[in-house]
Design a protein around this motif. Structure first.
Motif, short mmCIF file in Angstrom:
data_model
loop_
_atom_site.label_atom_id
_atom_site.label_comp_id
_atom_site.label_asym_id
_atom_site.label_seq_id
_atom_site.Cartn_x
_atom_site.Cartn_y
_atom_site.Cartn_z
N GLN A 237 0.84 -1.21 0.00
CA GLN A 237 0.00 0.00 0.00
C GLN A 237 0.87 1.26 0.00
N ASN A 238 1.95 1.23 0.78
CA ASN A 238 2.87 2.37 0.82
C ASN A 238 3.48 2.62 -0.55
N ILE A 239 3.88 1.56 -1.24
CA ILE A 239 4.48 1.68 -2.57
C ILE A 239 3.46 2.26 -3.54
N GLN A 240 2.22 1.79 -3.48
CA GLN A 240 1.18 2.31 -4.36
C GLN A 240 0.91 3.79 -4.09
N ASN A 241 0.85 4.15 -2.82
CA ASN A 241 0.66 5.56 -2.46
C ASN A 241 1.81 6.42 -2.97
N GLU A 242 3.01 5.92 -2.82
CA GLU A 242 4.20 6.64 -3.27
C GLU A 242 4.17 6.84 -4.78
N LYS A 243 3.78 5.81 -5.51
CA LYS A 243 3.71 5.89 -6.98
C LYS A 243 2.71 6.95 -7.43
N LYS A 244 1.62 7.12 -6.67
CA LYS A 244 0.62 8.14 -7.03
C LYS A 244 1.24 9.53 -7.00
N TYR A 245 2.18 9.73 -6.09
CA TYR A 245 2.81 11.04 -5.95
C TYR A 245 3.95 11.28 -6.96
N ASN A 246 4.50 10.22 -7.53
CA ASN A 246 5.68 10.36 -8.39
C ASN A 246 5.46 11.29 -9.57
N LYS A 247 4.31 11.21 -10.22
CA LYS A 247 4.04 12.09 -11.36
C LYS A 247 3.99 13.55 -10.92
N LEU A 248 3.36 13.77 -9.77
CA LEU A 248 3.29 15.13 -9.24
C LEU A 248 4.69 15.65 -8.90
N ILE A 249 5.52 14.80 -8.35
CA ILE A 249 6.90 15.19 -8.01
C ILE A 249 7.66 15.59 -9.27
N VAL A 250 7.52 14.81 -10.33
CA VAL A 250 8.20 15.13 -11.59
C VAL A 250 7.68 16.45 -12.14
N VAL A 251 6.37 16.62 -12.15
CA VAL A 251 5.78 17.86 -12.67
C VAL A 251 6.27 19.07 -11.88
N LEU A 252 6.21 18.99 -10.56
CA LEU A 252 6.64 20.11 -9.72
C LEU A 252 8.14 20.37 -9.84
N SER A 253 8.93 19.32 -9.97
CA SER A 253 10.39 19.47 -10.08
C SER A 253 10.80 20.17 -11.36
#
Length: 175
Positions: free
Chosen positions: A5-21
């Protein structure tokens, strides 16, 4: 199950991290090209430099808190550090969109530009580190959080401290 579940939650944020970065440095660069015919007071730079200084202190306090197993305090301090960094960025961009740049006129040009350039480069590079570290913390991926925090903490601390140093070096030349 929890780890998955933690890995799935983290993956949801990855696209946002790339966009913001990507978006944050591009937006800052673009906004620097826009000049608004309103001059903000010269007292704004010491305010955003103080915000950077306070962020440095908060980062150190958060480090001490987590070393003393005060996890909730650490979490709250880190959220505050992120909020301070966001406030700094908004004030910094607003000032530079409304005011002419100040030139460094001192004797230590090599030192000034070394600190300034390293500050700028690392302030861009630290964005994904901060976001990834934060996401790993809030998704309870603690082992990965600790691993990347060992990189993020000194980078972010350098950026906040070097920002204050740059301000102190150029402050005598503000008009």
């Amino acid at each position: 199950m929890i780890q998955e579940q933690n890995i799935q939650n983290e993956k949801k944020y990855n696209k946002l991290i790339v966009v913001l970065s990507v978006l944050i440095p591009v937006a800052v660069a673009a906004l620097f090209g826009i000049k608004i015919d309103v001059e903000l007071p010269v007292f704004l730079p010491p305010i955003y430099a103080s915000t950077n200084a306070l962020t440095s202190v908060i980062l150190v306090l958060a480090f001490i808190a987590v070393k003393n197993k005060k996890v909730k305090l650490h979490e709250n301090l880190m959220k505050f550090a992120i909020a301070l960094s966001a406030a700094f960025l908004i004030m910094y961009v607003a000032y530079h969109m409304t005011s002419n740049s100040t030139s460094y006129l001192g004797d230590q040009k090599v030192l000034y530009f070394t600190v300034l350039i390293s500050h700028i480069v690392l302030s861009i590079a630290v964005i994904p580190f901060v976001l990834i570290t934060f996401v790993r913390g809030i998704t309870n991926n603690i082992e990965k959080h600790k691993k990347i925090a060992r990189i993020t903490f000194p980078l972010w601390l350098y950026v906040t401290v070097s920002g204050v140093v740059v301000y102190l070096m150029i402050s005598p030349y503000y008009m």
